[in-house]
Scaffold this motif. Structure first.
Motif, PDB file in Angstrom:
ATOM      1  N   GLY A  97       0.810  -1.219   0.000  1.00 41.81           N
ATOM      2  CA  GLY A  97       0.000   0.000   0.000  1.00 41.81           C
ATOM      3  C   GLY A  97       0.839   1.261   0.000  1.00 41.81           C
ATOM      4  N   ILE A  98       1.896   1.268   0.796  1.00 40.86           N
ATOM      5  CA  ILE A  98       2.756   2.457   0.865  1.00 40.86           C
ATOM      6  C   ILE A  98       3.493   2.669  -0.452  1.00 40.86           C
ATOM      7  CG2 ILE A  98       4.822   3.414   1.953  1.00 40.86           C
ATOM      8  CD1 ILE A  98       3.866   2.129   4.570  1.00 40.86           C
ATOM      9  N   VAL A  99       4.097   1.609  -0.987  1.00 39.92           N
ATOM     10  CA  VAL A  99       4.846   1.749  -2.237  1.00 39.92           C
ATOM     11  C   VAL A  99       3.906   2.101  -3.391  1.00 39.92           C
ATOM     12  CG1 VAL A  99       6.321   0.547  -3.909  1.00 39.92           C
ATOM     13  CG2 VAL A  99       6.741   0.268  -1.468  1.00 39.92           C
ATOM     14  N   TRP A 100       2.727   1.523  -3.411  1.00 37.79           N
ATOM     15  CA  TRP A 100       1.755   1.877  -4.447  1.00 37.79           C
ATOM     16  C   TRP A 100       1.418   3.361  -4.370  1.00 37.79           C
ATOM     17  CZ3 TRP A 100      -3.088   4.053  -4.316  1.00 37.79           C
ATOM     18  CH2 TRP A 100      -3.765   4.094  -5.548  1.00 37.79           C
ATOM     19  N   GLY A 101       1.182   3.860  -3.151  1.00 40.38           N
ATOM     20  CA  GLY A 101       0.877   5.278  -2.987  1.00 40.38           C
ATOM     21  C   GLY A 101       2.036   6.176  -3.402  1.00 40.38           C
ATOM     22  N   LEU A 102       3.256   5.785  -3.041  1.00 37.69           N
ATOM     23  CA  LEU A 102       4.422   6.569  -3.452  1.00 37.69           C
ATOM     24  C   LEU A 102       4.626   6.518  -4.960  1.00 37.69           C
ATOM     25  CD1 LEU A 102       6.926   5.668  -0.591  1.00 37.69           C
ATOM     26  CD2 LEU A 102       5.714   7.833  -0.925  1.00 37.69           C
ATOM     27  N   ASP A 103       4.312   5.380  -5.579  1.00 34.86           N
ATOM     28  CA  ASP A 103       4.382   5.282  -7.036  1.00 34.86           C
ATOM     29  C   ASP A 103       3.302   6.147  -7.677  1.00 34.86           C
ATOM     30  OD1 ASP A 103       5.281   4.130  -9.571  1.00 34.86           O
ATOM     31  OD2 ASP A 103       3.375   3.033  -9.551  1.00 34.86           O
ATOM     32  N   PHE A 104       2.143   6.188  -7.062  1.00 36.72           N
ATOM     33  CA  PHE A 104       1.026   6.980  -7.593  1.00 36.72           C
ATOM     34  C   PHE A 104       1.379   8.458  -7.663  1.00 36.72           C
ATOM     35  CE2 PHE A 104      -3.088   9.184  -7.107  1.00 36.72           C
ATOM     36  CZ  PHE A 104      -3.759   8.658  -8.207  1.00 36.72           C
ATOM     37  N   VAL A 105       2.102   8.953  -6.637  1.00 34.50           N
ATOM     38  CA  VAL A 105       2.489  10.370  -6.639  1.00 34.50           C
ATOM     39  C   VAL A 105       3.835  10.595  -7.325  1.00 34.50           C
ATOM     40  CG1 VAL A 105       1.133  10.947  -4.593  1.00 34.50           C
ATOM     41  CG2 VAL A 105       3.513  10.260  -4.332  1.00 34.50           C
ATOM     42  N   GLY A 106       4.480   9.527  -7.782  1.00 37.55           N
ATOM     43  CA  GLY A 106       5.694   9.661  -8.573  1.00 37.55           C
ATOM     44  C   GLY A 106       6.993   9.733  -7.799  1.00 37.55           C
ATOM     45  N   LEU A 107       7.009   9.288  -6.551  1.00 39.91           N
ATOM     46  CA  LEU A 107       8.242   9.368  -5.756  1.00 39.91           C
ATOM     47  C   LEU A 107       9.145   8.153  -5.930  1.00 39.91           C
ATOM     48  CD1 LEU A 107       6.932  10.974  -2.450  1.00 39.91           C
ATOM     49  CD2 LEU A 107       8.192  12.053  -4.303  1.00 39.91           C
ATOM     50  N   VAL A 108       8.571   6.970  -6.032  1.00 36.07           N
ATOM     51  CA  VAL A 108       9.354   5.740  -6.230  1.00 36.07           C
ATOM     52  C   VAL A 108       8.610   4.846  -7.222  1.00 36.07           C
ATOM     53  CG1 VAL A 108      10.386   5.747  -3.909  1.00 36.07           C
ATOM     54  CG2 VAL A 108       8.277   4.512  -4.305  1.00 36.07           C
ATOM     55  N   GLY A 109       9.334   3.892  -7.765  1.00 38.04           N
ATOM     56  CA  GLY A 109       8.710   2.931  -8.670  1.00 38.04           C
ATOM     57  C   GLY A 109       8.124   1.766  -7.892  1.00 38.04           C
TER      58      GLY A 109
END
Length: 58
Positions: free
Chosen positions: A24-36
């Motif tokens: 969930g965290i990585v998906w959210g960070l990917d959604f905002v463009g911070l990490v893949g």
């Protein structure tokens, strides 16, 4: 005297819940463009969360 529970069950619960939270965290960070959104990022965060949980609960 309180039971501490079976350590194997606690480990698996920690693994599953940390992994779900990491996804969930990585998906959210990917959604905002911070990490893949990669398996490596999810696994790394899950291991970090498991370690933090272990330290906090001991």
């Amino acid at each position: 005297m309180a039971s501490q529970g079976d350590p194997r069950v606690l480990f698996v619960m920690n693994l599953v819940l940390s992994s779900i939270f990491a996804v969930g965290i990585v998906w959210g960070l990917d959604f905002v463009g911070l990490v893949g959104f990669t398996v490596w990022n999810v696994a790394s965060l899950a291991l970090l969360l498991m370690a933090v949980t272990y330290v906090v609960t001991r």
